[in-house]
Motif scaffolding. Sequence first.
Motif, PDB file in Angstrom:
ATOM      1  N   LEU A  57      31.039  48.369  45.759  1.00 49.42           N
ATOM      2  CA  LEU A  57      32.246  47.550  45.661  1.00 49.42           C
ATOM      3  C   LEU A  57      33.041  47.903  44.412  1.00 49.42           C
ATOM      4  N   ALA A  58      32.355  48.064  43.278  1.00 50.17           N
ATOM      5  CA  ALA A  58      33.036  48.410  42.024  1.00 50.17           C
ATOM      6  C   ALA A  58      33.767  49.741  42.152  1.00 50.17           C
ATOM      7  N   ALA A  59      33.154  50.694  42.841  1.00 47.78           N
ATOM      8  CA  ALA A  59      33.794  52.000  43.020  1.00 47.78           C
ATOM      9  C   ALA A  59      35.062  51.877  43.863  1.00 47.78           C
ATOM     10  N   LYS A  60      35.003  51.093  44.927  1.00 46.72           N
ATOM     11  CA  LYS A  60      36.180  50.905  45.783  1.00 46.72           C
ATOM     12  C   LYS A  60      37.298  50.180  45.038  1.00 46.72           C
ATOM     13  N   GLU A  65      37.792  50.240  41.806  1.00 49.93           N
ATOM     14  CA  GLU A  65      38.344  51.147  40.797  1.00 49.93           C
ATOM     15  C   GLU A  65      39.404  52.060  41.394  1.00 49.93           C
ATOM     16  N   VAL A  66      39.132  52.573  42.580  1.00 48.06           N
ATOM     17  CA  VAL A  66      40.130  53.414  43.254  1.00 48.06           C
ATOM     18  C   VAL A  66      41.359  52.590  43.607  1.00 48.06           C
ATOM     19  N   GLN A  67      41.116  51.362  44.078  1.00 46.51           N
ATOM     20  CA  GLN A  67      42.216  50.502  44.527  1.00 46.51           C
ATOM     21  C   GLN A  67      43.152  50.123  43.389  1.00 46.51           C
ATOM     22  N   VAL A  68      42.604  49.744  42.241  1.00 46.79           N
ATOM     23  CA  VAL A  68      43.438  49.179  41.174  1.00 46.79           C
ATOM     24  C   VAL A  68      43.883  50.213  40.138  1.00 46.79           C
ATOM     25  N   THR A  69      43.139  51.316  40.023  1.00 48.64           N
ATOM     26  CA  THR A  69      43.505  52.307  39.001  1.00 48.64           C
ATOM     27  C   THR A  69      44.000  53.618  39.591  1.00 48.64           C
ATOM     28  N   GLY A  70      43.700  53.847  40.861  1.00 46.77           N
ATOM     29  CA  GLY A  70      44.083  55.106  41.480  1.00 46.77           C
ATOM     30  C   GLY A  70      43.183  56.262  41.080  1.00 46.77           C
ATOM     31  N   ARG A  71      42.111  55.964  40.322  1.00 47.32           N
ATOM     32  CA  ARG A  71      41.187  57.008  39.872  1.00 47.32           C
ATOM     33  C   ARG A  71      39.838  56.840  40.544  1.00 47.32           C
ATOM     34  N   GLU A  72      39.257  57.950  40.946  1.00 45.58           N
ATOM     35  CA  GLU A  72      37.899  57.929  41.473  1.00 45.58           C
ATOM     36  C   GLU A  72      36.910  57.829  40.317  1.00 45.58           C
ATOM     37  N   PRO A  73      35.809  57.080  40.477  1.00 46.30           N
ATOM     38  CA  PRO A  73      34.764  57.102  39.459  1.00 46.30           C
ATOM     39  C   PRO A  73      34.244  58.523  39.262  1.00 46.30           C
ATOM     40  N   LEU A 130      28.886  31.874  45.365  1.00 42.95           N
ATOM     41  CA  LEU A 130      28.560  32.927  46.319  1.00 42.95           C
ATOM     42  C   LEU A 130      29.784  33.758  46.656  1.00 42.95           C
ATOM     43  N   PHE A 131      30.941  33.103  46.701  1.00 42.14           N
ATOM     44  CA  PHE A 131      32.168  33.780  47.087  1.00 42.14           C
ATOM     45  C   PHE A 131      32.971  34.278  45.881  1.00 42.14           C
ATOM     46  N   LEU A 132      32.582  33.832  44.693  1.00 43.26           N
ATOM     47  CA  LEU A 132      33.299  34.244  43.493  1.00 43.26           C
ATOM     48  C   LEU A 132      32.649  35.435  42.796  1.00 43.26           C
ATOM     49  N   ILE A 133      31.358  35.662  43.047  1.00 41.71           N
ATOM     50  CA  ILE A 133      30.664  36.757  42.381  1.00 41.71           C
ATOM     51  C   ILE A 133      31.286  38.120  42.694  1.00 41.71           C
ATOM     52  N   PRO A 134      31.690  38.418  43.949  1.00 47.08           N
ATOM     53  CA  PRO A 134      32.373  39.698  44.176  1.00 47.08           C
ATOM     54  C   PRO A 134      33.637  39.842  43.326  1.00 47.08           C
ATOM     55  N   GLY A 135      34.336  38.724  43.084  1.00 44.60           N
ATOM     56  CA  GLY A 135      35.495  38.762  42.205  1.00 44.60           C
ATOM     57  C   GLY A 135      35.109  39.096  40.779  1.00 44.60           C
ATOM     58  N   ALA A 136      33.904  38.652  40.373  1.00 42.12           N
ATOM     59  CA  ALA A 136      33.413  38.978  39.032  1.00 42.12           C
ATOM     60  C   ALA A 136      33.149  40.470  38.907  1.00 42.12           C
ATOM     61  N   VAL A 137      32.636  41.088  39.978  1.00 39.68           N
ATOM     62  CA  VAL A 137      32.418  42.533  39.978  1.00 39.68           C
ATOM     63  C   VAL A 137      33.749  43.269  39.855  1.00 39.68           C
ATOM     64  N   ALA A 138      34.741  42.823  40.633  1.00 34.89           N
ATOM     65  CA  ALA A 138      36.059  43.457  40.580  1.00 34.89           C
ATOM     66  C   ALA A 138      36.714  43.241  39.219  1.00 34.89           C
ATOM     67  N   GLY A 139      36.576  42.032  38.668  1.00 36.64           N
ATOM     68  CA  GLY A 139      37.126  41.761  37.345  1.00 36.64           C
ATOM     69  C   GLY A 139      36.491  42.636  36.288  1.00 36.64           C
ATOM     70  N   ALA A 140      35.195  42.925  36.454  1.00 33.94           N
ATOM     71  CA  ALA A 140      34.501  43.798  35.504  1.00 33.94           C
ATOM     72  C   ALA A 140      35.103  45.202  35.521  1.00 33.94           C
TER      73      ALA A 140
END
Length: 247
Positions: free
Chosen positions: A99-102, A104-112, A216-226
Amino acid sequence: MLDAVTAFSRGTRCVYQSGMRRYIFLPILVNLIVYVGMFSFVFNRFDGWLAHWMNMVPTWLDWLSWLIWPLFVISLLVVVFFTFTLVTSFIAAPFYGFLAAKVEVQVTGREPTDDRSLTKTAIDALGRELVKLAYILPRAAGLFVISWIPGVNLVAPLLWALFSAWVMAITYLDYPMDNNKVSFTDMRQRLSKRWWQSLSYGGLITLITWIPLANLFLIPGAVAGAVLMWDAHYRDACHDARNIKPL
């Protein structure tokens, strides 16, 4: 500069937008299964644990029962909180990394920068979680002991709050860093250098994880926020291993 609340809110909106929701189904399902299982386990055994604990109290301390009972409940909540966090993080680590990799591509335009295969990434993610456990558990055990030392335990709540924030920072900010080939030691050094950003984000996620069911539904947002925090504060963070001692 990006702050913790903004990163989390933007991250949550990101994972629930069209095209990203399919990547959070499995992490939420894992969290739900662990949550229900752990709640049922604790609920069915709570009375027995409490009776056993109170039977261990010497007779001459019976007058302190009003204090010992709440301490037991608080201690149990802390243990359940850490157990839930560590178990879900361990099981869902491969999904969170993906999820973090996806994101990163979505918000930064850069691949990990990670070029491992999906299978290799999943296996390595579980190994990384074991490294985290080896780091976290001895420190948590030490704090637990401190919590029962008269006098010293007066500062235990503050220490637990700081430690919880630090653990959450390590847990979530590590996903994008692992995807970008940042070692565990290097990750801790970067978090130490940006200690305010690390503790503020970790503290926010700690509060979120205490919200029943909603977490349960906010933790994925925490990953994306990270991922957003990584890109804003840690990606280009220079550190000198000789001058910065990781926590």
